[in-house]
Design a protein around this motif. Sequence first.
Motif, short mmCIF file in Angstrom:
data_model
loop_
_atom_site.label_atom_id
_atom_site.label_comp_id
_atom_site.label_asym_id
_atom_site.label_seq_id
_atom_site.Cartn_x
_atom_site.Cartn_y
_atom_site.Cartn_z
N ALA A 1 6.28 9.60 10.43
CA ALA A 1 4.99 10.07 10.91
C ALA A 1 5.14 10.96 12.14
CB ALA A 1 4.08 8.88 11.24
N THR A 2 4.26 11.98 12.21
CA THR A 2 4.22 12.89 13.35
C THR A 2 2.81 12.92 13.92
OG1 THR A 2 3.60 14.87 12.09
CG2 THR A 2 5.96 14.30 12.19
N ALA A 3 2.59 13.77 14.90
CA ALA A 3 1.29 13.87 15.56
C ALA A 3 0.20 14.39 14.63
CB ALA A 3 1.40 14.77 16.78
N THR A 4 0.57 15.02 13.52
CA THR A 4 -0.44 15.57 12.60
C THR A 4 -0.43 14.88 11.24
OG1 THR A 4 1.10 17.32 11.93
CG2 THR A 4 -0.45 17.83 13.72
N THR A 5 0.22 13.73 11.13
CA THR A 5 0.20 12.98 9.87
C THR A 5 -1.22 12.50 9.60
OG1 THR A 5 2.49 12.25 10.10
CG2 THR A 5 1.05 10.94 8.67
N PRO A 6 -1.76 12.77 8.41
CA PRO A 6 -3.14 12.35 8.13
C PRO A 6 -3.23 10.85 7.90
CG PRO A 6 -2.18 13.35 6.19
CD PRO A 6 -1.18 13.55 7.31
N ALA A 7 -4.45 10.33 7.94
CA ALA A 7 -4.73 8.92 7.66
C ALA A 7 -5.47 8.79 6.34
CB ALA A 7 -5.57 8.31 8.78
N HIS A 8 -5.12 7.76 5.57
CA HIS A 8 -5.87 7.38 4.38
C HIS A 8 -6.49 6.02 4.68
CE1 HIS A 8 -4.21 10.13 0.96
NE2 HIS A 8 -4.57 10.80 2.04
N ILE A 9 -7.81 6.00 4.81
CA ILE A 9 -8.54 4.82 5.29
C ILE A 9 -9.34 4.22 4.14
CG2 ILE A 9 -10.26 3.99 6.93
CD1 ILE A 9 -9.65 6.72 8.47
N LEU A 10 -9.13 2.95 3.85
CA LEU A 10 -9.99 2.21 2.93
C LEU A 10 -10.98 1.43 3.77
CD1 LEU A 10 -10.52 1.33 -0.08
CD2 LEU A 10 -9.21 -0.72 0.49
N GLY B 1 -7.56 6.67 17.88
CA GLY B 1 -7.16 7.34 19.11
C GLY B 1 -5.88 6.77 19.68
N ARG B 2 -5.76 5.44 19.69
CA ARG B 2 -4.56 4.82 20.24
C ARG B 2 -3.34 5.04 19.35
NH1 ARG B 2 -6.35 -0.92 23.04
NH2 ARG B 2 -4.18 -0.79 23.77
N VAL B 3 -3.55 5.05 18.04
CA VAL B 3 -2.43 5.31 17.12
C VAL B 3 -1.91 6.73 17.31
CG1 VAL B 3 -1.79 5.58 14.69
CG2 VAL B 3 -3.16 3.61 15.42
N TYR B 4 -2.82 7.70 17.35
CA TYR B 4 -2.37 9.09 17.50
C TYR B 4 -1.85 9.38 18.91
CZ TYR B 4 -3.65 10.41 12.80
OH TYR B 4 -3.69 10.52 11.42
N ASP B 5 -2.36 8.68 19.91
CA ASP B 5 -1.77 8.79 21.25
C ASP B 5 -0.30 8.36 21.20
OD1 ASP B 5 -4.10 9.70 22.39
OD2 ASP B 5 -4.66 7.77 23.27
N ALA B 6 -0.02 7.26 20.49
CA ALA B 6 1.35 6.76 20.40
C ALA B 6 2.26 7.74 19.67
CB ALA B 6 1.36 5.41 19.69
N LEU B 7 1.68 8.55 18.78
CA LEU B 7 2.46 9.56 18.06
C LEU B 7 2.55 10.87 18.85
CD1 LEU B 7 1.11 9.02 14.43
CD2 LEU B 7 3.32 8.31 15.35
N GLY B 8 2.01 10.88 20.06
CA GLY B 8 2.11 12.04 20.91
C GLY B 8 1.14 13.15 20.60
#
Length: 428
Positions: A74-83, A283-290
Amino acid sequence: MPVTPDALAHAEDLADFVAASPSSYHAAAEVARRLEDAGFTRLEEDQAWDVFPGGRYVVVRDGAAIAWTVPAGATATTPAHILGAHTDSPGFKLKPQPTTGSRGWLQAAVEVYGGPLLSSWLDRELRLAGRLALADGRVVLADTGALLRLPQLAIHLDREANTGLALDKQFQTQPVWGLGDPTQEDILAELAHSAGVSASDIRGYDVVIADTARGAIFGKDRAFFASGRLDDLASVHAGVVALESLGEVATGPIAILAAFDHEELGSNSRSGAGGPLLEDILGRVYDALGADASERRRAFSASWCLSSDVGHSVHPNYVHKHDPVVQPVLGSGPILKLNANQRYATDAVGSAAWRGWCDSAGVVTQEFVSNNNVPCGSTIGPITATRLGIRTVDVGIPILSMHSARELAGVADLHDLTLVAGAFFAGR
Protein backbone atom coordinates in the motif's frame (compact mmCIF):
# COMPACT_ATOMS: atom_id res chain seq x y z
CA MET A 1 -31.88 -26.19 -6.94
CA PRO A 2 -30.22 -27.64 -3.80
CA VAL A 3 -27.94 -25.27 -1.90
CA THR A 4 -24.29 -26.19 -1.55
CA PRO A 5 -22.68 -27.56 1.62
CA ASP A 6 -20.62 -24.36 1.84
CA ALA A 7 -23.79 -22.26 1.76
CA LEU A 8 -25.39 -24.38 4.48
CA ALA A 9 -22.29 -24.08 6.67
CA HIS A 10 -22.29 -20.33 6.08
CA ALA A 11 -25.93 -20.08 7.22
CA GLU A 12 -25.17 -22.05 10.37
CA ASP A 13 -22.29 -19.68 11.10
CA LEU A 14 -24.63 -16.73 10.56
CA ALA A 15 -27.04 -18.27 13.09
CA ASP A 16 -24.19 -18.33 15.62
CA PHE A 17 -23.30 -14.72 14.78
CA VAL A 18 -26.87 -13.47 15.22
CA ALA A 19 -27.28 -15.38 18.49
CA ALA A 20 -24.16 -13.64 19.80
CA SER A 21 -25.42 -10.23 18.63
CA PRO A 22 -28.73 -9.38 20.36
CA SER A 23 -27.85 -5.66 20.38
CA SER A 24 -25.69 -3.40 18.24
CA TYR A 25 -23.13 -3.32 21.06
CA HIS A 26 -22.93 -7.10 21.13
CA ALA A 27 -22.67 -7.16 17.33
CA ALA A 28 -19.73 -4.74 17.32
CA ALA A 29 -18.04 -6.75 20.07
CA GLU A 30 -18.61 -10.00 18.15
CA VAL A 31 -17.10 -8.49 14.98
CA ALA A 32 -14.01 -7.50 16.97
CA ARG A 33 -13.78 -10.86 18.74
CA ARG A 34 -13.95 -12.87 15.53
CA LEU A 35 -11.45 -10.70 13.71
CA GLU A 36 -9.03 -10.66 16.65
CA ASP A 37 -9.21 -14.46 16.59
CA ALA A 38 -8.32 -14.24 12.89
CA GLY A 39 -5.21 -12.16 13.63
CA PHE A 40 -6.51 -8.60 13.51
CA THR A 41 -5.12 -6.07 15.99
CA ARG A 42 -7.63 -4.22 18.17
CA LEU A 43 -7.00 -0.46 18.27
CA GLU A 44 -8.42 2.11 20.65
CA GLU A 45 -9.34 5.56 19.37
CA ASP A 46 -7.78 7.39 22.33
CA GLN A 47 -4.39 5.77 21.73
CA ALA A 48 -1.66 6.42 19.17
CA TRP A 49 -1.88 3.94 16.29
CA ASP A 50 0.96 1.97 14.76
CA VAL A 51 -0.71 1.23 11.42
CA PHE A 52 1.53 -0.09 8.68
CA PRO A 53 1.31 -1.86 5.30
CA GLY A 54 0.60 -5.55 5.77
CA GLY A 55 -1.36 -4.98 8.99
CA ARG A 56 -4.98 -5.88 9.87
CA TYR A 57 -6.93 -3.83 12.38
CA VAL A 58 -10.33 -3.39 14.05
CA VAL A 59 -11.83 -0.48 16.02
CA VAL A 60 -15.08 -0.43 18.02
CA ARG A 61 -16.94 2.80 18.74
CA ASP A 62 -20.06 2.14 20.82
CA GLY A 63 -22.27 -0.10 18.64
CA ALA A 64 -20.17 0.28 15.49
CA ALA A 65 -17.09 -1.59 14.31
CA ILE A 66 -14.63 -0.70 11.55
CA ALA A 67 -12.10 -3.30 10.40
CA TRP A 68 -9.53 -3.14 7.63
CA THR A 69 -6.64 -4.87 5.93
CA VAL A 70 -3.75 -2.82 4.53
CA PRO A 71 -1.94 -4.54 1.65
CA ALA A 72 1.81 -4.93 2.11
CA GLY A 73 2.39 -2.81 -0.98
CA ALA A 74 0.00 0.00 0.00
CA THR A 75 1.01 3.58 -0.76
CA ALA A 76 -0.40 7.04 -0.04
CA THR A 77 -2.75 6.76 -3.04
CA THR A 78 -3.95 3.16 -2.63
CA PRO A 79 -7.75 3.20 -2.93
CA ALA A 80 -10.16 1.76 -0.35
CA HIS A 81 -12.89 -0.80 -0.98
CA ILE A 82 -15.45 -0.31 1.78
CA LEU A 83 -18.33 -2.67 2.57
CA GLY A 84 -20.84 -0.64 4.56
CA ALA A 85 -23.55 -2.26 6.71
CA HIS A 86 -25.30 -1.65 10.02
CA THR A 87 -25.50 -3.39 13.38
CA ASP A 88 -28.87 -2.17 14.68
CA SER A 89 -32.32 -3.59 13.95
CA PRO A 90 -35.85 -2.26 14.51
CA GLY A 91 -37.55 -3.25 17.73
CA PHE A 92 -37.88 -1.82 21.23
CA LYS A 93 -35.56 0.01 23.63
CA LEU A 94 -35.83 0.10 27.42
CA LYS A 95 -37.13 3.40 28.80
CA PRO A 96 -36.01 5.26 31.95
CA GLN A 97 -37.75 3.92 35.07
CA PRO A 98 -38.27 0.67 33.20
CA THR A 99 -39.90 -1.46 35.90
CA THR A 100 -43.67 -1.19 35.62
CA GLY A 101 -46.76 -3.38 35.72
CA SER A 102 -50.33 -3.73 36.91
CA ARG A 103 -52.77 -6.24 38.37
CA GLY A 104 -49.99 -8.43 39.74
CA TRP A 105 -47.90 -8.46 36.56
CA LEU A 106 -44.34 -7.17 36.21
CA GLN A 107 -43.80 -5.37 32.90
CA ALA A 108 -40.96 -3.56 31.13
CA ALA A 109 -41.45 0.00 29.90
CA VAL A 110 -40.16 0.14 26.35
CA GLU A 111 -39.99 2.67 23.53
CA VAL A 112 -40.38 1.76 19.87
CA TYR A 113 -36.98 1.76 18.11
CA GLY A 114 -37.10 2.43 14.38
CA GLY A 115 -39.93 0.94 12.37
CA PRO A 116 -40.61 -2.62 13.54
CA LEU A 117 -43.53 -4.73 12.33
CA LEU A 118 -45.17 -4.59 15.74
CA SER A 119 -47.46 -7.61 15.50
CA SER A 120 -44.50 -9.89 14.71
CA TRP A 121 -43.20 -9.42 18.25
CA LEU A 122 -46.26 -10.96 19.87
CA ASP A 123 -46.06 -14.30 21.65
CA ARG A 124 -42.29 -14.77 21.45
CA GLU A 125 -39.73 -15.41 24.16
CA LEU A 126 -37.65 -12.24 24.30
CA ARG A 127 -34.40 -11.10 25.90
CA LEU A 128 -33.00 -7.81 27.14
CA ALA A 129 -29.53 -6.99 25.83
CA GLY A 130 -27.26 -3.99 25.56
CA ARG A 131 -24.66 -2.05 27.51
CA LEU A 132 -24.54 -0.84 31.11
CA ALA A 133 -22.51 2.20 32.19
CA LEU A 134 -21.28 1.73 35.76
CA ALA A 135 -20.34 4.05 38.59
CA ASP A 136 -16.65 3.12 38.34
CA GLY A 137 -16.50 4.19 34.68
CA ARG A 138 -16.68 0.73 33.17
CA VAL A 139 -19.08 -0.18 30.37
CA VAL A 140 -20.18 -3.82 30.31
CA LEU A 141 -22.45 -5.87 28.08
CA ALA A 142 -25.58 -7.49 29.49
CA ASP A 143 -27.88 -10.19 28.09
CA THR A 144 -30.62 -11.71 30.20
CA GLY A 145 -31.53 -14.54 27.86
CA ALA A 146 -35.23 -15.44 27.64
CA LEU A 147 -37.01 -13.16 30.14
CA LEU A 148 -39.96 -11.37 28.53
CA ARG A 149 -43.02 -11.97 26.40
CA LEU A 150 -45.53 -9.69 24.69
CA PRO A 151 -48.74 -11.75 25.01
CA GLN A 152 -51.49 -11.26 22.49
CA LEU A 153 -55.10 -10.84 23.59
CA ALA A 154 -57.06 -14.08 23.17
CA ILE A 155 -59.42 -14.17 20.20
CA HIS A 156 -62.27 -14.87 22.62
CA LEU A 157 -61.79 -11.34 23.94
CA ASP A 158 -61.35 -9.75 20.52
CA ARG A 159 -63.53 -11.44 17.93
CA GLU A 160 -62.35 -8.94 15.28
CA ALA A 161 -58.64 -9.74 15.70
CA ASN A 162 -58.44 -11.58 12.37
CA THR A 163 -59.97 -8.69 10.46
CA GLY A 164 -57.12 -6.35 11.33
CA LEU A 165 -54.70 -6.06 14.24
CA ALA A 166 -53.37 -2.62 15.19
CA LEU A 167 -51.37 -2.26 18.38
CA ASP A 168 -51.28 0.91 20.44
CA LYS A 169 -47.54 1.71 20.60
CA GLN A 170 -47.70 2.94 24.17
CA PHE A 171 -50.20 0.70 25.94
CA GLN A 172 -50.08 -2.61 24.05
CA THR A 173 -46.34 -3.09 23.54
CA GLN A 174 -45.16 -3.40 27.15
CA PRO A 175 -43.94 -6.98 27.68
CA VAL A 176 -44.40 -9.02 30.84
CA TRP A 177 -41.36 -10.42 32.65
CA GLY A 178 -42.70 -11.71 35.95
CA LEU A 179 -45.33 -11.67 38.65
CA GLY A 180 -45.29 -9.39 41.66
CA ASP A 181 -45.31 -5.80 42.83
CA PRO A 182 -43.34 -3.43 40.54
CA THR A 183 -42.52 -1.22 43.54
CA GLN A 184 -40.65 -4.16 45.07
CA GLU A 185 -38.90 -5.46 41.92
CA ASP A 186 -36.35 -4.02 39.52
CA ILE A 187 -35.78 -5.25 35.98
CA LEU A 188 -32.35 -3.62 36.06
CA ALA A 189 -31.40 -6.22 38.66
CA GLU A 190 -31.97 -8.89 36.01
CA LEU A 191 -29.64 -7.06 33.64
CA ALA A 192 -27.06 -6.50 36.35
CA HIS A 193 -27.11 -10.18 37.31
CA SER A 194 -26.53 -11.22 33.69
CA ALA A 195 -23.46 -8.97 33.55
CA GLY A 196 -22.11 -9.99 36.95
CA VAL A 197 -22.44 -6.52 38.48
CA SER A 198 -24.60 -4.83 41.10
CA ALA A 199 -27.78 -3.03 40.08
CA SER A 200 -26.83 -0.15 42.40
CA ASP A 201 -23.72 0.44 40.27
CA ILE A 202 -25.69 1.10 37.07
CA ARG A 203 -25.57 4.77 36.12
CA GLY A 204 -26.88 4.48 32.56
CA TYR A 205 -27.94 1.90 30.02
CA ASP A 206 -28.68 1.36 26.33
CA VAL A 207 -30.77 -1.80 26.27
CA VAL A 208 -33.00 -3.28 23.57
CA ILE A 209 -35.34 -6.25 23.31
CA ALA A 210 -34.37 -9.10 21.00
CA ASP A 211 -35.94 -12.38 19.94
CA THR A 212 -34.31 -15.44 21.51
CA ALA A 213 -35.11 -18.00 18.79
CA ARG A 214 -32.06 -19.30 16.92
CA GLY A 215 -31.82 -18.96 13.16
CA ALA A 216 -33.21 -21.99 11.29
CA ILE A 217 -32.58 -23.59 7.91
CA PHE A 218 -35.67 -25.22 6.39
CA GLY A 219 -37.87 -25.64 3.31
CA LYS A 220 -37.56 -27.76 0.17
CA ASP A 221 -33.89 -28.42 -0.55
CA ARG A 222 -33.15 -26.44 2.66
CA ALA A 223 -33.43 -23.23 0.67
CA PHE A 224 -34.72 -20.91 3.44
CA PHE A 225 -33.05 -19.26 6.42
CA ALA A 226 -35.21 -17.52 9.05
CA SER A 227 -33.79 -15.42 11.86
CA GLY A 228 -34.13 -12.21 13.77
CA ARG A 229 -31.96 -9.22 12.88
CA LEU A 230 -31.06 -10.28 9.33
CA ASP A 231 -31.51 -6.56 8.63
CA ASP A 232 -28.62 -6.02 8.68
CA LEU A 233 -26.50 -8.60 10.49
CA ALA A 234 -26.57 -10.70 7.32
CA SER A 235 -24.40 -8.06 5.62
CA VAL A 236 -22.18 -7.51 8.68
CA HIS A 237 -21.54 -11.24 8.86
CA ALA A 238 -20.78 -11.40 5.12
CA GLY A 239 -18.16 -8.69 5.58
CA VAL A 240 -16.58 -10.42 8.56
CA VAL A 241 -16.33 -13.77 6.77
CA ALA A 242 -14.94 -12.11 3.63
CA LEU A 243 -12.25 -10.32 5.66
CA GLU A 244 -11.38 -13.53 7.51
CA SER A 245 -11.04 -15.33 4.18
CA LEU A 246 -8.99 -12.53 2.60
CA GLY A 247 -6.13 -12.92 5.05
CA GLU A 248 -2.97 -10.85 4.68
CA VAL A 249 -2.54 -9.45 1.16
CA ALA A 250 0.37 -8.01 -0.81
CA THR A 251 -1.52 -5.94 -3.36
CA GLY A 252 -4.99 -4.58 -4.02
CA PRO A 253 -7.16 -2.00 -2.28
CA ILE A 254 -7.40 -1.31 1.44
CA ALA A 255 -10.30 -3.64 2.36
CA ILE A 256 -12.64 -2.11 4.94
CA LEU A 257 -15.74 -3.35 6.73
CA ALA A 258 -17.73 -0.41 8.12
CA ALA A 259 -20.51 -1.72 10.37
CA PHE A 260 -22.37 1.36 11.59
CA ASP A 261 -25.01 1.78 14.30
CA HIS A 262 -28.32 3.70 14.18
CA GLU A 263 -29.16 3.15 10.50
CA GLU A 264 -32.74 2.38 11.49
CA LEU A 265 -32.97 5.87 13.01
CA GLY A 266 -31.40 7.80 10.13
CA SER A 267 -27.67 7.29 10.87
CA ASN A 268 -27.17 10.67 12.55
CA SER A 269 -24.99 9.78 15.53
CA ARG A 270 -21.31 9.53 16.39
CA SER A 271 -21.40 5.82 15.54
CA GLY A 272 -23.74 6.15 12.55
CA ALA A 273 -22.90 6.55 8.88
CA GLY A 274 -23.91 10.22 9.07
CA GLY A 275 -21.27 10.85 11.73
CA PRO A 276 -17.49 11.23 11.40
CA LEU A 277 -16.47 7.67 12.32
CA LEU A 278 -15.43 6.34 8.92
CA GLU A 279 -13.86 9.63 7.86
CA ASP A 280 -11.88 9.74 11.12
CA ILE A 281 -10.50 6.26 10.60
CA LEU A 282 -9.73 6.75 6.92
CA GLY A 283 -7.86 9.91 7.88
CA ARG A 284 -5.70 8.07 10.40
CA VAL A 285 -5.02 5.18 8.00
CA TYR A 286 -3.92 7.49 5.19
CA ASP A 287 -1.90 9.61 7.62
CA ALA A 288 0.00 6.43 8.53
CA LEU A 289 0.66 5.84 4.82
CA GLY A 290 2.14 9.32 4.54
CA ALA A 291 -0.68 10.75 2.43
CA ASP A 292 -1.06 14.50 2.15
CA ALA A 293 -4.46 16.08 1.44
CA SER A 294 -4.04 15.82 -2.33
CA GLU A 295 -2.96 12.18 -2.20
CA ARG A 296 -5.87 11.32 0.05
CA ARG A 297 -8.32 12.85 -2.43
CA ARG A 298 -6.67 10.87 -5.22
CA ALA A 299 -7.14 7.69 -3.18
CA PHE A 300 -10.78 8.56 -2.50
CA SER A 301 -11.47 9.23 -6.18
CA ALA A 302 -10.42 5.66 -7.01
CA SER A 303 -12.24 4.11 -4.03
CA TRP A 304 -15.58 2.30 -3.84
CA CYS A 305 -18.22 1.69 -1.20
CA LEU A 306 -20.67 -1.20 -1.37
CA SER A 307 -23.61 -0.21 0.83
CA SER A 308 -24.97 -3.66 1.69
CA ASP A 309 -28.44 -3.91 3.22
CA VAL A 310 -31.44 -6.16 2.72
CA GLY A 311 -34.04 -5.51 0.04
CA HIS A 312 -37.48 -6.83 -0.81
CA SER A 313 -38.03 -10.15 -2.54
CA VAL A 314 -41.24 -10.36 -4.54
CA HIS A 315 -43.94 -11.63 -2.17
CA PRO A 316 -46.16 -14.31 -3.74
CA ASN A 317 -49.21 -13.15 -1.77
CA TYR A 318 -48.74 -9.42 -2.49
CA VAL A 319 -47.37 -9.28 -6.03
CA HIS A 320 -49.17 -5.98 -6.66
CA LYS A 321 -46.87 -4.26 -4.15
CA HIS A 322 -43.84 -4.86 -6.38
CA ASP A 323 -42.66 -3.57 -9.72
CA PRO A 324 -44.53 -5.60 -12.38
CA VAL A 325 -41.30 -6.51 -14.23
CA VAL A 326 -38.33 -6.32 -11.84
CA GLN A 327 -39.10 -9.00 -9.26
CA PRO A 328 -36.13 -10.46 -7.37
CA VAL A 329 -36.77 -13.69 -5.51
CA LEU A 330 -35.02 -15.56 -2.70
CA GLY A 331 -32.31 -17.95 -3.80
CA SER A 332 -31.59 -16.31 -7.15
CA GLY A 333 -28.68 -14.13 -6.11
CA PRO A 334 -27.87 -10.89 -4.28
CA ILE A 335 -29.52 -7.72 -5.54
CA LEU A 336 -28.41 -4.46 -7.10
CA LYS A 337 -30.66 -1.70 -5.72
CA LEU A 338 -31.66 1.24 -7.92
CA ASN A 339 -33.81 4.30 -7.34
CA ALA A 340 -34.34 7.32 -9.59
CA ASN A 341 -34.67 9.64 -6.57
CA GLN A 342 -31.30 8.70 -5.05
CA ARG A 343 -32.77 6.77 -2.16
CA TYR A 344 -30.04 4.36 -3.28
CA ALA A 345 -26.67 5.62 -4.53
CA THR A 346 -26.30 3.20 -7.47
CA ASP A 347 -25.63 4.68 -10.92
CA ALA A 348 -24.60 3.24 -14.29
CA VAL A 349 -20.89 3.11 -13.46
CA GLY A 350 -21.62 1.45 -10.11
CA SER A 351 -23.95 -1.05 -11.76
CA ALA A 352 -21.19 -2.08 -14.15
CA ALA A 353 -18.65 -2.40 -11.34
CA TRP A 354 -21.04 -4.53 -9.24
CA ARG A 355 -21.64 -6.90 -12.13
CA GLY A 356 -17.90 -7.21 -12.59
CA TRP A 357 -17.38 -8.25 -8.97
CA CYS A 358 -20.26 -10.73 -9.26
CA ASP A 359 -18.74 -12.22 -12.42
CA SER A 360 -15.38 -12.52 -10.68
CA ALA A 361 -17.03 -14.36 -7.78
CA GLY A 362 -19.10 -16.59 -10.09
CA VAL A 363 -22.33 -15.21 -8.65
CA VAL A 364 -25.56 -14.34 -10.46
CA THR A 365 -27.13 -11.02 -9.46
CA GLN A 366 -30.66 -9.61 -9.57
CA GLU A 367 -32.00 -6.06 -9.66
CA PHE A 368 -34.42 -4.31 -7.33
CA VAL A 369 -36.51 -1.22 -8.05
CA SER A 370 -39.66 -0.09 -6.30
CA ASN A 371 -43.22 0.02 -7.55
CA ASN A 372 -43.90 3.72 -8.23
CA ASN A 373 -46.87 3.58 -5.86
CA VAL A 374 -44.83 2.06 -3.02
CA PRO A 375 -41.81 4.30 -2.26
CA CYS A 376 -38.72 2.60 -0.89
CA GLY A 377 -36.66 3.43 2.17
CA SER A 378 -33.05 4.52 2.05
CA THR A 379 -29.69 3.21 3.27
CA ILE A 380 -26.25 4.34 4.35
CA GLY A 381 -25.29 4.47 0.65
CA PRO A 382 -26.38 8.03 -0.19
CA ILE A 383 -25.11 9.22 3.20
CA THR A 384 -21.63 7.76 2.63
CA ALA A 385 -21.45 9.04 -0.94
CA THR A 386 -22.44 12.54 0.21
CA ARG A 387 -20.13 12.64 3.21
CA LEU A 388 -16.98 11.22 1.58
CA GLY A 389 -17.49 11.68 -2.17
CA ILE A 390 -16.64 8.01 -2.70
CA ARG A 391 -18.41 6.15 -5.50
CA THR A 392 -21.11 4.07 -3.86
CA VAL A 393 -23.31 1.17 -4.97
CA ASP A 394 -26.33 -0.08 -3.03
CA VAL A 395 -26.63 -3.87 -2.92
CA GLY A 396 -27.82 -6.62 -0.58
CA ILE A 397 -29.87 -9.78 -0.40
CA PRO A 398 -33.62 -10.14 -1.05
CA ILE A 399 -35.73 -11.08 1.97
CA LEU A 400 -39.33 -11.40 3.05
CA SER A 401 -40.80 -10.13 6.34
CA MET A 402 -38.46 -7.13 6.50
CA HIS A 403 -38.56 -5.45 9.94
CA SER A 404 -40.32 -8.44 11.43
CA ALA A 405 -38.98 -9.94 14.63
CA ARG A 406 -38.00 -12.88 12.42
CA GLU A 407 -37.07 -12.34 8.76
CA LEU A 408 -36.71 -14.78 5.85
CA ALA A 409 -33.71 -15.06 3.50
CA GLY A 410 -32.37 -17.52 0.96
CA VAL A 411 -29.47 -19.70 2.13
CA ALA A 412 -27.75 -19.43 -1.27
CA ASP A 413 -28.01 -15.64 -1.34
CA LEU A 414 -26.31 -15.27 2.03
CA HIS A 415 -23.30 -17.23 0.84
CA ASP A 416 -23.23 -15.54 -2.57
CA LEU A 417 -23.13 -12.10 -0.98
CA THR A 418 -20.05 -13.17 0.98
CA LEU A 419 -18.37 -14.44 -2.20
CA VAL A 420 -18.96 -11.10 -3.93
CA ALA A 421 -17.69 -9.25 -0.84
CA GLY A 422 -14.50 -11.31 -1.09
CA ALA A 423 -14.01 -10.38 -4.75
CA PHE A 424 -14.71 -6.73 -3.92
CA PHE A 425 -12.21 -6.66 -1.04
CA ALA A 426 -9.56 -8.29 -3.25
CA GLY A 427 -10.16 -5.77 -6.03
CA ARG A 428 -10.86 -8.47 -8.59
